[in-house]
Design an enzyme around this catalytic site. Structure first.
Site, PDB file in Angstrom:
ATOM      1  N   GLU A 167       0.798  -1.230   0.000  1.00 51.16           N
ATOM      2  CA  GLU A 167       0.000   0.000   0.000  1.00 51.16           C
ATOM      3  C   GLU A 167       0.831   1.281   0.000  1.00 51.16           C
ATOM      4  OE1 GLU A 167      -3.303   0.245   2.665  1.00 51.16           O
ATOM      5  OE2 GLU A 167      -4.247  -1.535   1.816  1.00 51.16           O
ATOM      6  N   GLU A 355      -5.009  -8.598   0.523  1.00 49.73           N
ATOM      7  CA  GLU A 355      -5.579  -8.364   1.872  1.00 49.73           C
ATOM      8  C   GLU A 355      -7.069  -8.171   1.694  1.00 49.73           C
ATOM      9  OE1 GLU A 355      -4.365  -5.019   4.298  1.00 49.73           O
ATOM     10  OE2 GLU A 355      -2.247  -5.546   4.105  1.00 49.73           O
TER      11      GLU A 355
HETATM   12  C1  NOJ Z   1      -4.084  -2.210   5.004  1.00 44.50           C
HETATM   13  C2  NOJ Z   1      -2.737  -2.263   5.641  1.00 44.50           C
HETATM   14  O1  NOJ Z   1      -1.856  -2.949   4.804  1.00 44.50           O
HETATM   15  C3  NOJ Z   1      -2.747  -2.906   7.026  1.00 44.50           C
HETATM   16  O2  NOJ Z   1      -1.532  -2.623   7.621  1.00 44.50           O
HETATM   17  C4  NOJ Z   1      -3.917  -2.404   7.819  1.00 44.50           C
HETATM   18  O3  NOJ Z   1      -3.905  -2.888   9.116  1.00 44.50           O
HETATM   19  C5  NOJ Z   1      -5.192  -2.824   7.111  1.00 44.50           C
HETATM   20  N1  NOJ Z   1      -5.212  -2.175   5.831  1.00 44.50           N
HETATM   21  C6  NOJ Z   1      -6.467  -2.455   7.862  1.00 44.50           C
HETATM   22  O4  NOJ Z   1      -6.631  -1.092   7.930  1.00 44.50           O
END
Ligand code: NOJ
Length: 449
Positions: A167, A355
């Site tokens: 991200e 994710e």
């Molecule tokens: C994306 C991120 O990669 C992760 O670190 C985060 O905890 C989750 N989203 C949830 O917000």
């Protein structure tokens, strides 16, 4: 209800965690400080004043957690490496204890029949590098590539799946533009520099791994949102396109060789002031897969602020949206639309949901967490994956964020995303109802019919 087999034999099911959010052990065995250690050292920086302490203690409990992932029936265990555990000052002397720790984690995955997917950067930049300008210093390209080389050489005999970065829009946008995340820097100049060097690091990082390990499966994990204009007025539709350019196209398109999306945002051309000769070519790399991470919908409207973007979001709380603990608009149907959007790029070979998860309040009652809403959320998301596959879209994996509850950055421990509940006082793990659902969904034998 669908069955596991319907997703295809090669579809990968996984769970994912990250070093800073899970490991704890911030000072153990020679680890150097990262920008997130510095940030969380000031409890005022965390919304509810939470102190990270040992996070979910993955450093000591990795065997238990990896065993849990196996028990849930997963194929993949995705985790990130803490740069400052390998190189306490970001560069220079290697910390062998850090290398040894990740070898133990990898071996444990392999012994449990889990394929490790390593994320090389999940936001925890060594503080020593931030002191030299961090992501806004072009030298970061050399620092990062050296780090990538060290990791590929150290672990490449056991690991083939690499996610070069996680991200990038989140850590550059929140950390270098809005000052909301570590390292608390603000402003368009910081952001554009950091963004451009990040793109170069992703592409060149991918190329470095490929040169050392030609058979590797290399990708990046990009955040994205389903974006909808508030209504069909042309000015709102254009506003939605600009937000889409920032949230969904900004990091992807240069990596695919298409440059930054200045078609809908001509002002983005100022990023070229940070270019050097040859950057256009160096920004692109032929990734094996693109990971997408979709958590919330955005309803966009035209607005005079902020300048450059001339668009903003109607807050989900005002719209009475379907909210999660972080007041974000939960909208699973957006996933299909996004998969369709990404599949329209012929340069993308494979898509992975690298994710997917949701935070809702959980209650541990008599050793049970009855998180039906989370279970249903995943089921709805999976329905969108199946719909996409039926339309011929090549989606090859679904990795749940996250295995065990962990530290949600600025939001502290309150938002819980795990399939496994963690009592942060005792570190006791309890598989939630959503985890049990995955377990029976993934481990049930296929019926012969
Ligand atoms: C994306 C991120 O990669 C992760 O670190 C985060 O905890 C989750 N989203 C949830 O917000």
């Amino acid at each position: 209800m669908f069955k596991r087999e319907q997703f295809g034999d090669n579809f990968k099911w996984g769970v994912t965690i990250s070093a800073f959010q899970n490991e704890g052990a911030a000072k153990a065995d020679g680890k150097g400080p990262s920008i997130w250690d510095t940030f969380t050292d000031k409890p005022d920086n965390i919304n509810n004043g939470d102190i990270i302490g040992e996070a979910s203690d993955f450093y000591n409990r990795y065997e238990e957690d990896i065993t849990l992932a196996r028990q849930l029936g997963m194929d993949v265990f995705r985790f990130s490496i803490s740069w400052a555990r390998i190189l306490p000052y970001g560069r220079g002397k290697i910390n062998q204890a850090g290398i040894d720790f990740y070898h133990r984690v990898i071996d444990c995955c392999l012994n449990n029949n889990l394929t490790p997917y390593i994320t090389l950067y999940h936001w925890d930049l060594p503080q020593a590098l931030e002191d030299k300008g961090g992501w806004t210093n072009r030298e970061i390209i050399d620092w990062f590539i050296d780090y990538v080389e060290i990791c590929t050489k150290a672990f490449g005999d056991k690991v083939y799946n690499w996610i070069v970065m996680n991200e990038p829009m989140s850590f550059t946008g929140l950390g270098y533009f809005m000052g909301y995340h570590a390292p608390s820097r603000k402003g368009i100049n910081h952001f554009l520099k950091a963004a451009h060097y990040t793109v170069l690091c992703m592409a060149q990082g991918g190329a470095k791994i490929r040169s050392l390990q030609p058979q590797a499966n290399i990708g990046v994990a990009l955040s994205c949102s389903y974006i909808k204009p508030v209504n069909q007025l042309p000015k709102h539709r254009r506003a939605a396109k600009r937000i889409e350019a920032m949230l969904n196209r900004f990091y992807l398109e240069p990596l695919l060789g298409l440059g930054y999306p200045s078609d809908v945002m001509p002002a983005l051309k100022i990023i070229k002031s940070f270019f050097k000769n040859g950057d256009e070519q160096l920004m692109a790399f032929d990734f094996d897969f693109i990971g997408i991470q979709y958590y919330f919908r955005v309803v966009a409207r035209h607005s005079l602020t902020p300048p450059v973007l001339f668009a903003n979001e109607i807050p989900p709380t005002v719209r009475k949206a379907n909210l999660n603990t972080m007041n974000l608009d939960v909208y699973p149907k957006g996933l299909y639309k996004l998969l369709k959007f990404y599949s329209s790029y012929p340069q993308i070979k494979k898509l992975i949901i690298s994710e997917s998860g949701v935070c809702y309040p959980d209650f541990l009652v008599k050793d049970h967490v009855y998180d039906v809403r989370r279970m249903k959320y995943h089921q709805k998301m999976l329905k969108q994956v199946r719909k996409a596959q039926d339309k011929g879209i090549h989606v090859t994996g679904y990795f749940v964020w996250t295995l065990v509850d962990n530290f949600e950055w600025k939001e502290g421990f309150e938002p819980r995303f795990g399939l496994v509940h963690v009592d942060f006082e005792t570190q006791e793990r309890t598989i939630k109802y959503s985890g049990q659902w995955f377990q029976s969904f993934l481990t049930k034998k296929a019926s012969k019919k």
